[in-house]
Design a protein around this motif. Structure first.
Motif, PDB file in Angstrom:
ATOM      1  N   GLY A   1       0.667  -1.127  -0.190  1.00 23.80           N
ATOM      2  CA  GLY A   1      -0.631   0.304  -0.152  1.00 23.80           C
ATOM      3  C   GLY A   1       1.291   1.114   0.042  1.00 23.80           C
ATOM      4  O   GLY A   1       0.159   1.935   0.034  1.00 23.80           O
ATOM      5  N   ILE A   2       1.963   0.909  -0.351  1.00 24.30           N
ATOM      6  CA  ILE A   2       2.662   2.417  -0.607  1.00 24.30           C
ATOM      7  C   ILE A   2       3.090   3.021  -1.855  1.00 24.30           C
ATOM      8  O   ILE A   2       3.504   1.906  -2.899  1.00 24.30           O
ATOM      9  CB  ILE A   2       4.081   2.250   0.097  1.00 24.30           C
ATOM     10  CG1 ILE A   2       4.839   1.315   1.453  1.00 24.30           C
ATOM     11  CG2 ILE A   2       5.289   3.052  -0.148  1.00 24.30           C
ATOM     12  CD1 ILE A   2       6.006   1.184   2.053  1.00 24.30           C
TER      13      ILE A   2
ATOM     14  N   ARG B   1       5.733   5.354   9.034  1.00 27.24           N
ATOM     15  CA  ARG B   1       5.870   4.178  10.228  1.00 27.24           C
ATOM     16  C   ARG B   1       6.154   2.812   9.334  1.00 27.24           C
ATOM     17  O   ARG B   1       6.576   1.444   9.829  1.00 27.24           O
ATOM     18  CB  ARG B   1       7.150   4.136  11.020  1.00 27.24           C
ATOM     19  CG  ARG B   1       7.946   2.538  12.173  1.00 27.24           C
ATOM     20  CD  ARG B   1       7.905   3.488  13.577  1.00 27.24           C
ATOM     21  NE  ARG B   1       8.785   4.945  13.602  1.00 27.24           N
ATOM     22  CZ  ARG B   1       9.302   5.322  13.936  1.00 27.24           C
ATOM     23  NH1 ARG B   1       9.140   4.750  15.555  1.00 27.24           N
ATOM     24  NH2 ARG B   1       9.823   5.931  14.537  1.00 27.24           N
ATOM     25  N   GLU B   2       4.621   2.434  10.234  1.00 31.03           N
ATOM     26  CA  GLU B   2       3.919   0.518   9.983  1.00 31.03           C
ATOM     27  C   GLU B   2       3.800  -0.142   8.530  1.00 31.03           C
ATOM     28  O   GLU B   2       4.099  -0.802   8.444  1.00 31.03           O
ATOM     29  CB  GLU B   2       2.596   0.957  10.792  1.00 31.03           C
ATOM     30  CG  GLU B   2       1.629   1.976   9.695  1.00 31.03           C
ATOM     31  CD  GLU B   2       1.202   3.032  10.578  1.00 31.03           C
ATOM     32  OE1 GLU B   2       0.575   3.748   9.996  1.00 31.03           O
ATOM     33  OE2 GLU B   2       2.066   3.585  11.028  1.00 31.03           O
ATOM     34  N   ASP B   3       3.714   0.684   7.489  1.00 32.03           N
ATOM     35  CA  ASP B   3       4.053   0.760   6.310  1.00 32.03           C
ATOM     36  C   ASP B   3       5.568   0.407   6.019  1.00 32.03           C
ATOM     37  O   ASP B   3       5.797  -0.988   5.062  1.00 32.03           O
ATOM     38  CB  ASP B   3       3.753   1.697   5.722  1.00 32.03           C
ATOM     39  CG  ASP B   3       2.641   1.937   5.381  1.00 32.03           C
ATOM     40  OD1 ASP B   3       1.333   1.161   5.537  1.00 32.03           O
ATOM     41  OD2 ASP B   3       1.420   2.933   4.511  1.00 32.03           O
TER      42      ASP B   3
ATOM     43  N   LEU C   1       9.259  -3.896   5.156  1.00 33.27           N
ATOM     44  CA  LEU C   1      10.172  -4.844   5.469  1.00 33.27           C
ATOM     45  C   LEU C   1      10.075  -6.622   5.862  1.00 33.27           C
ATOM     46  O   LEU C   1      11.317  -7.514   5.006  1.00 33.27           O
ATOM     47  CB  LEU C   1      11.413  -4.234   6.809  1.00 33.27           C
ATOM     48  CG  LEU C   1      11.640  -3.245   6.215  1.00 33.27           C
ATOM     49  CD1 LEU C   1      12.253  -2.242   7.715  1.00 33.27           C
ATOM     50  CD2 LEU C   1      13.301  -2.686   5.101  1.00 33.27           C
ATOM     51  N   ASN C   2       9.287  -6.459   6.876  1.00 33.55           N
ATOM     52  CA  ASN C   2       8.709  -8.192   6.652  1.00 33.55           C
ATOM     53  C   ASN C   2       8.261  -8.646   5.704  1.00 33.55           C
ATOM     54  O   ASN C   2       9.156 -10.027   5.251  1.00 33.55           O
ATOM     55  CB  ASN C   2       7.442  -7.860   7.601  1.00 33.55           C
ATOM     56  CG  ASN C   2       7.519  -7.851   9.484  1.00 33.55           C
ATOM     57  OD1 ASN C   2       8.811  -7.566   9.589  1.00 33.55           O
ATOM     58  ND2 ASN C   2       6.308  -7.015   9.873  1.00 33.55           N
ATOM     59  N   SER C   3       7.779  -7.991   4.111  1.00 36.34           N
ATOM     60  CA  SER C   3       7.102  -9.249   3.272  1.00 36.34           C
ATOM     61  C   SER C   3       9.107  -9.416   2.349  1.00 36.34           C
ATOM     62  O   SER C   3       8.910 -10.761   1.570  1.00 36.34           O
ATOM     63  CB  SER C   3       6.458  -7.966   2.616  1.00 36.34           C
ATOM     64  OG  SER C   3       7.092  -7.425   2.202  1.00 36.34           O
ATOM     65  N   LEU C   4       9.743  -8.630   2.751  1.00 35.24           N
ATOM     66  CA  LEU C   4      11.308  -9.056   2.347  1.00 35.24           C
ATOM     67  C   LEU C   4      11.686 -10.133   2.396  1.00 35.24           C
ATOM     68  O   LEU C   4      12.548 -11.082   1.843  1.00 35.24           O
ATOM     69  CB  LEU C   4      12.213  -7.618   1.845  1.00 35.24           C
ATOM     70  CG  LEU C   4      12.271  -6.505   1.361  1.00 35.24           C
ATOM     71  CD1 LEU C   4      13.294  -5.045   1.862  1.00 35.24           C
ATOM     72  CD2 LEU C   4      11.854  -6.903  -0.334  1.00 35.24           C
TER      73      LEU C   4
END
Length: 418
Positions: A318-319, A330-332, A337-340
């Motif tokens: 959603g970025i 920050r939450e995005d 980063l988690n998806s990486l």
């Protein structure tokens, strides 16, 4: 009257016939195709990965389908024996990455011709374009084989017919029928070393089709979310799912988890930075963004991962790709980063067995003597190669298994017959 009849002219059958003929006596090799060694000829992209030079323990690890069964056979004939055999016949070999051994000529025909020449030198009778219909059994004992051109009598039979993968080479599962005729159990057959399928919307839309990711960690998850297996290699997104080395190695574990979880949908994850912790990655990416606070995020992070995957993950998170660090939530950023580190996708199986490089399952090894490849049900019946419930990763491991079990089966079948 033959001492030994070998059914199947693939790598294990060729080596079985050679090994048997070294003991003296008459040996017959039968294949239903017009050309012997077809699978060898196309293996390794036509270069023929004849074996692997890793230590025993590493070879066994790379044969997750009952590799430990081979320990006894290795005492008779092993990977170094394979290397010595071909080099002794004038086929010089070279070692490539991860222990893979290829002919210096990069030509699989040199390997096949060496085996065929040895068969001719040892006066093995060869009959091609001949289909075996069934074993001949009298009073519970195997006495020969029935073919389209009559019955051939023998004292021992070796079944070396391969599995059901790469059927154009002649591997269509005939050996399972012969084994069952002799009372043997066939374990579940399934494709291994095969692309994985998925119905994820992004797969169906083909947005990532053809995209290759290098050196990622691909995992198959158990029901509790922990990895059943992880392979750190390259992978490829396709129009039906995922492929490439990492996916091929994970494929058999997709099947096994489907059986364990008793459901079709299985979760997999991709870690784009397997050698870097989430904390370290977060610090590195945050520094890049802070150092370029006015640049669009897609430009700041160019080169972090493949651009198509970067834009895909930004959109999925959603970025807006034109957003800069000043306007980034920050939450995005945390989600991105988690998806990486843990991109999750749902898969629903694999391509069918005829599209696989290797067949999983086969004649139950519980019914085979590991030191001789002799049937525990019939003292003059032997098995070798992919017809057995033994399967490994690509990289020379399956051919090693085929040549080793073929040599051992031939040696002991002919000894039993003389």
């Amino acid at each position: 009257m033959y001492q030994t009849i070998v059914i199947g002219g693939g790598p294990s059958g060729l080596m079985a016939a050679i090994s048997a003929s070294e003991q003296g006596g008459r040996v017959l090799l039968i294949d239903k195709k017009d050309q012997l060694g077809r699978k060898l000829q196309i293996s390794g992209g036509g270069r023929c990965n004849v074996t692997n030079r890793l230590p025993y323990e590493e070879i066994i690890k790379h044969i997750p389908g009952n590799g430990k069964f081979l320990y006894s056979a290795f005492n008779t004939f092993d990977n170094e024996s394979i290397i010595s055999y071909f080099e002794g016949k004038g086929v010089k070999l070279k070692e490539e990455d991860n222990g893979r051994m290829f002919p210096v000529s990069n030509n699989a025909k040199d390997v096949v011709q060496t085996l065929l020449s040895h068969l001719r030198d040892n006066q093995v009778d060869i009959k091609t374009n001949l289909k075996v219909n069934q074993l001949v059994m009298e009073a519970g004992r195997i006495t020969g084989v029935e073919t389209d051109r009559g019955t051939f009598v023998c004292r021992s039979v070796i079944i070396a017919t391969g599995g059901k993968s790469v059927p154009q080479t002649g591997s269509t599962g005939d050996g399972y029928e012969f084994a069952m005729q002799a009372g043997h159990t066939i374990t579940d057959l399934f494709p291994t070393e095969v692309p994985i399928t998925s119905n994820e919307p992004f797969i169906r839309s083909k947005v990532l089709q053809g995209l290759s990711l290098q050196n990622v960690a691909l995992s198959v998850l158990r029901k509790n979310g922990k990895p059943a297996i992880t392979h750190q290699m390259d992978m490829l997104f396709t129009h039906f799912g995922i492929s490439g080395p990492a996916a091929l190695r994970c494929s058999q574990f997709v099947y096994k988890e489907q059986q364990r979880q008793k459901k079709q949908a299985i979760q997999m994850t991709i870690d784009c930075f397997p050698d870097e912790s989430l904390h370290a990655l977060t610090q590195r990416v945050t520094k890049i963004l802070k150092d370029n606070p006015d640049k669009a995020i897609k430009n700041s992070l160019r080169g972090l991962v493949h651009e198509r995957f970067l834009l895909f993950l930004l959109e999925r998170t959603g970025i807006d790709e034109t957003t800069n660090y000043h306007h980034l939530k920050r939450e995005d950023l945390t989600t991105f980063l988690n998806s990486l580190k843990q991109f999750t996708l749902t898969v629903n199986g694999t391509l069918p067995i005829d599209k696989a490089f290797v067949t999983g399952g086969g004649v139950s090894i519980k019914e085979i003597q590991p030191a001789t490849m002799q049937s525990k049900l019939h003292d003059n019946l032997f098995f070798c190669g992919e017809v057995l419930d033994i399967h490994g990763y690509t990289g020379g491991y399956n051919i090693t298994s085929a040549l080793v079990t073929g040599y051992v089966a031939g040696l002991n079948a002919q000894k039993a017959a003389l």
